[in-house]
Write an enzyme that holds these catalytic residues in place. Structure first.
Site, PDB file in Angstrom:
ATOM      1  N   GLY A 281       1.300  -1.335   0.165  1.00 41.64           N
ATOM      2  CA  GLY A 281      -0.237   0.143   0.042  1.00 41.64           C
ATOM      3  C   GLY A 281       0.956   1.280  -0.226  1.00 41.64           C
TER       4      GLY A 281
ATOM      5  CB  ILE B  69       2.362   2.970   4.932  1.00 42.13           C
ATOM      6  CG1 ILE B  69       1.498   4.131   5.471  1.00 42.13           C
ATOM      7  CG2 ILE B  69       4.166   3.051   5.300  1.00 42.13           C
ATOM      8  CD1 ILE B  69       0.697   4.154   6.882  1.00 42.13           C
TER       9      ILE B  69
ATOM     10  CG  HIS C  64       5.939  26.692 -22.634  1.00 41.56           C
ATOM     11  ND1 HIS C  64       5.535  25.490 -22.695  1.00 41.56           N
ATOM     12  CD2 HIS C  64       6.854  27.000 -22.789  1.00 41.56           C
ATOM     13  CE1 HIS C  64       6.886  24.753 -23.938  1.00 41.56           C
ATOM     14  NE2 HIS C  64       7.373  25.918 -23.745  1.00 41.56           N
TER      15      HIS C  64
END
Ligand SMILES: Cc1cc2nc3c(=O)[nH]c(=O)nc-3n(C[C@H](O)[C@H](O)[C@H](O)COP(=O)(O)OP(=O)(O)OC[C@H]3O[C@@H](n4cnc5c(N)ncnc54)[C@H](O)[C@@H]3O)c2cc1C
Length: 473
Positions: A191, A193, A452
């Site tokens: 997951g 963590i 940009h």
């Protein structure tokens, strides 16, 4: 006994933010928290500040810098010799970042006149003036709160029969404080963590194997993004196995994990350390919940309604200790909403627009629905993607992995979900959250002028791609 309009139990991101907002609204507020730092001093900020969000991001940054120094700088024409890891200094810096955050909350409490009590808070009884909350601390005290907010967070879940000793079998606390880089590191749970901790120690030189019980890798993430992540992580040397069933963990000088792999074959492998990151358990220990009738649900959370009201009058609960995603910003939002409700306002949290981030490299971030969720719900949608490979700023940064993906309603063009894997996805996702909060269409984003060269142009281009008219790919 001192009386307050609001007594908050727990000084993590949910509790301390709730306390500050309550005080801002003119309510007399106290916050009780029992955390002590490694130096033994009170350390406000809960899991997030002490052993969660903040130290993990400090180590992710340091380890990425180390990795770049060794692997990426030469491409920029920077030749470094004698690169060496000073892990003690890296950990010292992490601890300093944590302490700065702890102290920052102390400052904020003073500024907002929140009274802080260090110790463990528990419900004593209801009285005519409010709830009596006992503090087991030095000195011990009892406070009375007209309203009480429970924000006691969560604790790491251990593997059955293999508790944390923080020497060989590590929770997030031990994973953030290893004094040496292990040669072989096992991680149970792929997951958020597990992936973040695995990344830190991989970049510092550990051989990392991640064992995940679920059959799909990153099942909660949009499938296209998860597939891309799986390829990138494999290239980085994170060996991830899914569909694994752990049968036995033996910790002596090393840790041996017996498991069956996704083909059902028995396997056994030995690690120097094992990080267990298989979820977190709501923390209601010591609140004396049963004695006062505070209802705890079947998953161990304090039971709350949609507005965080508990089974007791004028008692609220927020953050990891209640249902919903275990995220610091979700806890904070609930804290603000509850403080505002106590003050007679209309606090609100929109769970559909809570962003998620995994701070690996590249980062993964998303908000709203995934493509598989839309399919399952039978929603007619259009998808637009844009690769960072075609973004000028990403090329200049030397970080072109990944993409931005927009999902919009086919009929109305309303943005239903945005998914990013790539550089600074954690920052880019904010634009998508704003868009969704304002009910924007993909065309709205496509028509907004983006600077940009910037990574944010990939957001605009992916929004354009929904109508099959991206300009740079
Ligand atoms: C390694 C790791 C990384 C993470 N990274 C992220 C991230 O990047 N982003 C993100 O959004 N989330 C992240 N999280 C999750 C995040 O830390 C939690 O969702 C968040 O801390 C929950 O906040 P909370 O206020 O509900 O509880 P907590 O932060 O757990 O705070 C609760 C506090 O209450 C105290 N307490 C408990 N009981 C009592 C009592 N009876 N009396 C007094 N005090 C008490 C505790 O000691 C603690 O200080 C991470 C978690 C971990 C473990």
């Amino acid at each position: 006994m001192k009386s307050f309009d609001v007594v908050v139990i727990g000084g993590g991101p949910g509790g301390y933010i709730a306390a500050i907002r309550a005080a801002q609204l003119g309510l007399g507020t106290a916050c009780i928290d029992d955390w002590r730092g490694a130096d033994g001093k009170p350390a406000l900020g809960g899991t997030c500040t002490n052993v969660g969000c903040i130290p993990s991001k400090a180590l992710l940054q340091s380890s990425e810098n180390y990795y770049h120094a060794g692997h990426a700088f030469s491409e920029h024409g920077i030749q470094l010799k004698g690169i060496a890891l000073d892990l003690a200094q890296m950990l010292k810096r992490k601890d300093k970042v944590v302490r700065q955050n702890n102290d920052g909350i102390v400052f904020l409490f003073k500024k907002n006149k929140v009274e802080f009590f260090h110790g463990r808070g528990s419900f004593a009884q209801d009285s005519a003036d409010g709830w009596e909350i006992k503090i087991a601390g030095k000195p011990a005290a009892t406070l009375v709160g007209k309203h009480v907010i429970v924000a006691t967070g969560s604790n790491p879940r251990a593997l059955p029969g293999a508790g944390f000793d923080e020497k060989l079998i590590l929770s997030n606390t031990g994973a953030l404080a290893m004094r040496e880089v292990p040669e072989r590191l096992g991680v149970v749970g792929a997951g958020v963590i597990g992936l973040e901790m695995g990344s830190v120690w991989r970049r510092l030189g550990a051989e990392v194997m991640i064992l995940e019980a679920l059959p799909a890798f990153l099942g909660m993430v949009d499938e296209q993004i998860a597939k891309e992540a799986s390829k990138v992580f494999a290239k980085q040397g994170l060996a991830i196995q899914t569909g694994v069933k752990i049968t036995k963990v033996t910790a002596k000088k090393t840790v041996t994990v017996d498991y069956t792999d996704n083909a059902g074959a028995a396997q056994s492998t030995t690690f120097d350390k094992l990080i267990v990151s298989i979820g977190r358990v709501p923390n209601t220990d010591g609140l004396n919940a049963a004695a006062v009738g505070l209802r705890i649900d079947e998953r161990g959370c304090v039971a709350v309604d949609d507005e965080c009201r508990t089974s007791l009058p004028n008692v609220w609960a927020i953050g990891d200790v209640v249902r919903g995603p275990m995220l610091a910003h979700k806890a904070e939002e609930e804290g603000v909403a509850v403080a505002e409700r106590i003050a007679g306002q209309h606090g609100h949290v929109d769970f559909n627009t809570v962003p998620w981030v995994i701070y690996t490299s590249p980062e993964i971030a998303w908000v709203g629905q995934t493509e598989q969720q839309l399919k399952a719900a039978g929603v007619d949608y259009r998808a637009g993607t844009f690769p960072f490979m075609a973004n000028g700023r990403a090329r200049a940064l030397g970080d072109t992995t990944g993409m931005v993906k927009f999902l919009a309603d086919a009929r109305t063009d309303r943005v239903l979900g945005v998914h990013i894997i790539g550089p600074l996805a954690s920052e880019l996702i904010a634009e998508a959250v704003v868009a969704m909060e304002f009910g924007a269409s993909a065309e709205d984003i496509a028509r907004i002028c983006h600077a940009h060269p910037s990574l944010s142009e990939a957001m605009k281009e992916a929004a354009l791609a929904v109508a099959k008219r991206s300009l740079n790919s």
